[in-house]
Design an enzyme around this catalytic site. Sequence first.
Site, PDB file in Angstrom:
ATOM      1  N   ASP A 224      40.133  24.019  42.846  1.00  0.00           N
ATOM      2  CA  ASP A 224      40.781  23.971  41.295  1.00  0.00           C
ATOM      3  C   ASP A 224      39.606  23.449  40.784  1.00  0.00           C
ATOM      4  O   ASP A 224      38.290  23.969  41.101  1.00  0.00           O
ATOM      5  CB  ASP A 224      41.696  23.738  41.438  1.00  0.00           C
TER       6      ASP A 224
HETATM    7  C1  NOJ Z   1      41.835  24.846  35.888  1.00  0.00           C
HETATM    8  C2  NOJ Z   1      43.752  24.963  36.437  1.00  0.00           C
HETATM    9  O1  NOJ Z   1      44.099  23.611  37.044  1.00  0.00           O
HETATM   10  C3  NOJ Z   1      44.330  25.420  37.337  1.00  0.00           C
HETATM   11  O2  NOJ Z   1      45.279  25.651  37.977  1.00  0.00           O
HETATM   12  C4  NOJ Z   1      43.106  27.000  37.033  1.00  0.00           C
HETATM   13  O3  NOJ Z   1      44.109  28.156  37.888  1.00  0.00           O
HETATM   14  C5  NOJ Z   1      41.729  27.082  37.101  1.00  0.00           C
HETATM   15  N1  NOJ Z   1      41.943  25.618  36.297  1.00  0.00           N
HETATM   16  C6  NOJ Z   1      41.189  28.557  36.454  1.00  0.00           C
HETATM   17  O4  NOJ Z   1      41.601  28.687  34.546  1.00  0.00           O
END
Ligand code: NOJ
Length: 718
Positions: free
Chosen positions: A264
């Site tokens: 993430d």
């Molecule tokens: C952080 C989030 O936790 C995740 O779900 C998301 O896909 C990414 N940012 C990218 O935007």
Amino acid sequence: MSTARVNALMNQMTTAEKIGQLLQMTGDAFQSGESKITGPMQDKHLSTETVYAVGSVLGTSGAKQVKEIQKDYLAHNRLHIPLMFMADVIHGYQTIYPIPLGLGATFNPEMVRQTSEVAARISAAGGIQVTFAPMVDLVRDPRWGRVMESTGEDPYLNSVMTQASVEGFQGELPLDKEHIAACVKHFAAYGAPEAGREYNTVDLSEWRFREQYLPAYAAAIEAQAMLVMTSFNTLFGVPASANQHLMRDILRDELNFHGVLISDWNAVGELIRHGVAANSEAATALALKAGVDIDMMSFAYASYLKKAADLDDQTLALINEAAVRVLELKEKLGLFDDPFRGMDEEKELHDIHSDETMAVVQQAAEESLVLLKNDQQVLPLHHTQSIALIGPVIASNDLLGAWSWNGHRHETETLEHAFKADFNDVKVATGCDYRHADAAAEAEALAIAEQQDVIVAVLGLPSSESGEASSLANIKLPQAQLELLAKLAKLNKPIISVIITGRAMDLTRVNELSTAIVVAWFPGTKGAIAIKNVLDGTVSPNGKLPMTFPRSVGQVPIYYNQYRTGRPVPDPYVDSGNGYESKYMDCSTLPLYPFGFGLSYADITIEKVEVIHNVVTETQPLTVNVTIKNNSDFAAKNVLQGYTHQLIGETVRPMKELKYFAKITFPAHSEQTITVTIAKEQLSSVHTNLKRATDAGHYEVMIGFDSEKLIKCDFEVQ
Ligand code: NOJ
């Protein structure tokens, strides 16, 4: 297995180029303009050379823009390896479906498959090749803002919906240009942060993790999701992005996942703040060992670029392993043959607004609405009734919910417009702001409410109060809205409260003050018309709660599939007057509204439940015939639900577990018999050796239209 093309590329690539494939960044390094991502931005000081070696981009979309970036990139990349574009297509691309919690409430996997398929087609035309969806994290704590991105609290519902979503996004494999790769997230157990506080520690026993949290991820992998995203949280004492047991033993070896594992946002870099790595290089070593292929936006992996020449064989092998997986994904997406895969400005624009898209968006919104209360059958409304439409949402028109940056708010129909189109006499007033009283707005609302027959109070929270980084300690409606509702209630008119929310809430006070309650979640682009259609009976409500609605935040986490205890309350509906029972002194153990609950306008009753095969074996599933009557003039859908309970187990068993559901259409004044089957394998549980098996012995099956009012029969497993 890597192809000849991937092998040939790997042979030509330098170590630095391989590391480049493992880096992901936002598109703004290549363009000006807004990127659609979340997370703290940091100045990464990347050289132009590094930028043109980066393997994938996130958060950039739109055929025109993506084509330009790809073209520019290919002109600069030595081996002309195309960029891969990923984005958060969570509940639609520009045209917005209900939030995933609302899609969970449809209890209609076919609907989820269709919404994912349509979203895939439009976003593929818009240049997106991978979506960071579905989020399959099991959620039981409505304080956590991201419950809106999940399909709820139940492992089986989550698994079925996840499978439908992955299949909808990806279509039949191999991928064609109208489908995109699905990235299941967040591995693992991100939905269980302590106290519902975002990014907080998760501490589950591995037994519990495997029983309830793992099944939906496993279902996604079984459905061949091409990517998995690591979660931000710690599990079993180690942050997910460094967790070898989770990623190697469970994800890769046990679940047989061979696709790309992406971190993430900044999660590899955050290993330093978690205190398991001293610096970026150490964080990279941990993540590579755990098998994380792509580092999203932390650029910790870029720290290895400087020492590419000195890396040991073991590290080089890990880099090769990851780079091969990234290149294989590009190959599966067809990017080597067509780096501009599916990008089509005209199609993008057309499909966003097409009748087919709008029809799916509207049906999904209608099926997501849940009717919780309908005293004196105040609903459905008659078009002759005069309506006072009141609430802060009237002014904000905030119906799309979080994770819809691309959504066209200005094209979203307003509630005022939807109601005025069908009712002769509609007066509107906001009454208050979301969190602040406003004397003039309140006076106006009370004045119109006094004149009209019925009050429709559209209350709730703005989109900014759910989604990532939106935990709340108080899950009641804000005080300003509760006070407005109390004043409206004094007028002694029917009040229909429509709740716009991204989470389960404590609606105890709303329940006291309202004649009827409809939970509308964030219903999306066609939300206003869907709400109108349910309120006036164009559609009989057929959504069911995918999450328990508590009486008080103090009951949280509360969920229907609780384990047995040694001191249960004998009957939760009656106070036994005894102490030493598993209960509260100041609150019932019952929720305000249970999982699976939702009323209909039709009078649908179960006439007979007959167990046809009550001895379950490997080859003989439990088979139950359920005869159901619709005694009313309303043609309606309803969700038949089947729960089971294992009476004696090696480990404690939940009092009920959903094992079957089906959304069924019941024509007016009709009768039909539905056959419910549950296979032996579905009755498995996790044992103390952490393995799944189905025990022989006595079980119960419970059939009904929600998780509380159930008809029970016995059966046996051999
Ligand atoms: C952080 C989030 O936790 C995740 O779900 C998301 O896909 C990414 N940012 C990218 O935007």
